[in-house]
Scaffold this active site. Structure first.
Site, mmCIF file in Angstrom:
data_model
loop_
_atom_site.group_PDB
_atom_site.id
_atom_site.type_symbol
_atom_site.label_atom_id
_atom_site.label_comp_id
_atom_site.label_asym_id
_atom_site.label_seq_id
_atom_site.Cartn_x
_atom_site.Cartn_y
_atom_site.Cartn_z
ATOM 1 N N TYR A 124 79.464 26.715 -6.581
ATOM 2 C CA TYR A 124 78.403 26.795 -5.571
ATOM 3 C C TYR A 124 77.394 25.645 -5.652
ATOM 4 C CZ TYR A 124 80.315 31.455 -5.059
ATOM 5 O OH TYR A 124 81.171 32.511 -4.864
ATOM 6 N N ASN A 172 70.155 37.624 3.070
ATOM 7 C CA ASN A 172 70.439 38.736 2.160
ATOM 8 C C ASN A 172 69.692 38.654 0.830
ATOM 9 O OD1 ASN A 172 72.099 40.097 3.950
ATOM 10 N ND2 ASN A 172 73.909 38.961 3.307
ATOM 11 N N ASN A 228 72.916 37.957 -3.070
ATOM 12 C CA ASN A 228 72.647 39.266 -2.454
ATOM 13 C C ASN A 228 71.948 40.253 -3.378
ATOM 14 O OD1 ASN A 228 73.978 38.043 -0.366
ATOM 15 N ND2 ASN A 228 75.700 39.452 -0.344
ATOM 16 N N HIS A 287 73.528 27.195 0.446
ATOM 17 C CA HIS A 287 72.897 28.416 -0.067
ATOM 18 C C HIS A 287 72.170 28.184 -1.390
ATOM 19 C CE1 HIS A 287 72.536 32.313 1.600
ATOM 20 N NE2 HIS A 287 73.478 32.949 0.943
#
Length: 189
Positions: free
Chosen positions: A14, A113, A66, A19
């Site tokens: 990631y 989220n 999340n 994000h």
């Protein structure tokens, strides 16, 4: 003491994704202020240090986006900070142009989220947030694929500038100049 949290997802997979802009800003602050963010505590990677004369905890929750609220709840409880005045959350926003900043003292999750989780665990939405635009998802794209994707080459320079501005906004917030930061950074272009 202030807790400065950058939202993102843990793991090499990631790194550098849309994000993870919150993690990227924490890394920039850590580098600039020589704060090692390498202690695993409260389901986060944290670092303690001083920024412009203020004691800070830099945090990168390791719960995945999340579930960010779980880690932040633990941090706020352990360090006994007032989340309305001493918590700063930095994260990505697809409703803003690439590199655009938006600073808010409170507000809804806006479909994010990670912020939904934080609001749920804190029981309110009154905490300072610095949103960094990553651009609107293109038509036909899956939202998850978009936010977990990497920036185009031409957007990377805009994002580097945005990270610098986010660090400036954090400095201003530490000094109590949130309204001034909002006036300076909540503009397009």
């Amino acid at each position: 003491m202030f807790i400065i949290v950058g939202l993102g997802n843990p793991g090499l997979k990631y790194e550098g994704t849309r994000h993870n802009v919150g993690f990227d800003v924490i890394d920039k602050i850590a580098e600039e202020y020589h704060i090692a963010v390498d202690t695993r505590k409260h389901r986060a990677l944290i670092g303690r240090g001083v920024m412009d004369g203020f004691r800070v905890i830099l945090a990168k929750p390791q719960t995945f986006m999340n579930l960010s609220g779980e880690s932040i709840r633990e941090l706020v409880d352990y360090y006994k900070v007032d989340e309305e005045t001493d918590l700063i959350v930095i994260y990505d926003d697809i409703s803003l142009d690439v590199g655009q900043l938006r600073i808010r003292k409170k507000g809804s999750a806006g479909g994010h989220n990670g912020i939904k989780s934080i609001i749920s665990h804190l029981g309110h939405d009154a905490f300072l947030r610095i949103k960094i635009g990553v651009g609107e998802k293109p038509r036909g794209y899956d939202l998850a694929d978009y936010v977990l994707g990497h920036f185009e080459r031409e957007d990377k320079e805009k994002m580097e500038e945005a990270y610098e501005k986010a660090v400036q906004a954090v400095r201003m917030a530490l000094h109590g100049d949130v309204c001034e930061a909002m006036n300076q950074f909540n503009r397009k272009g």
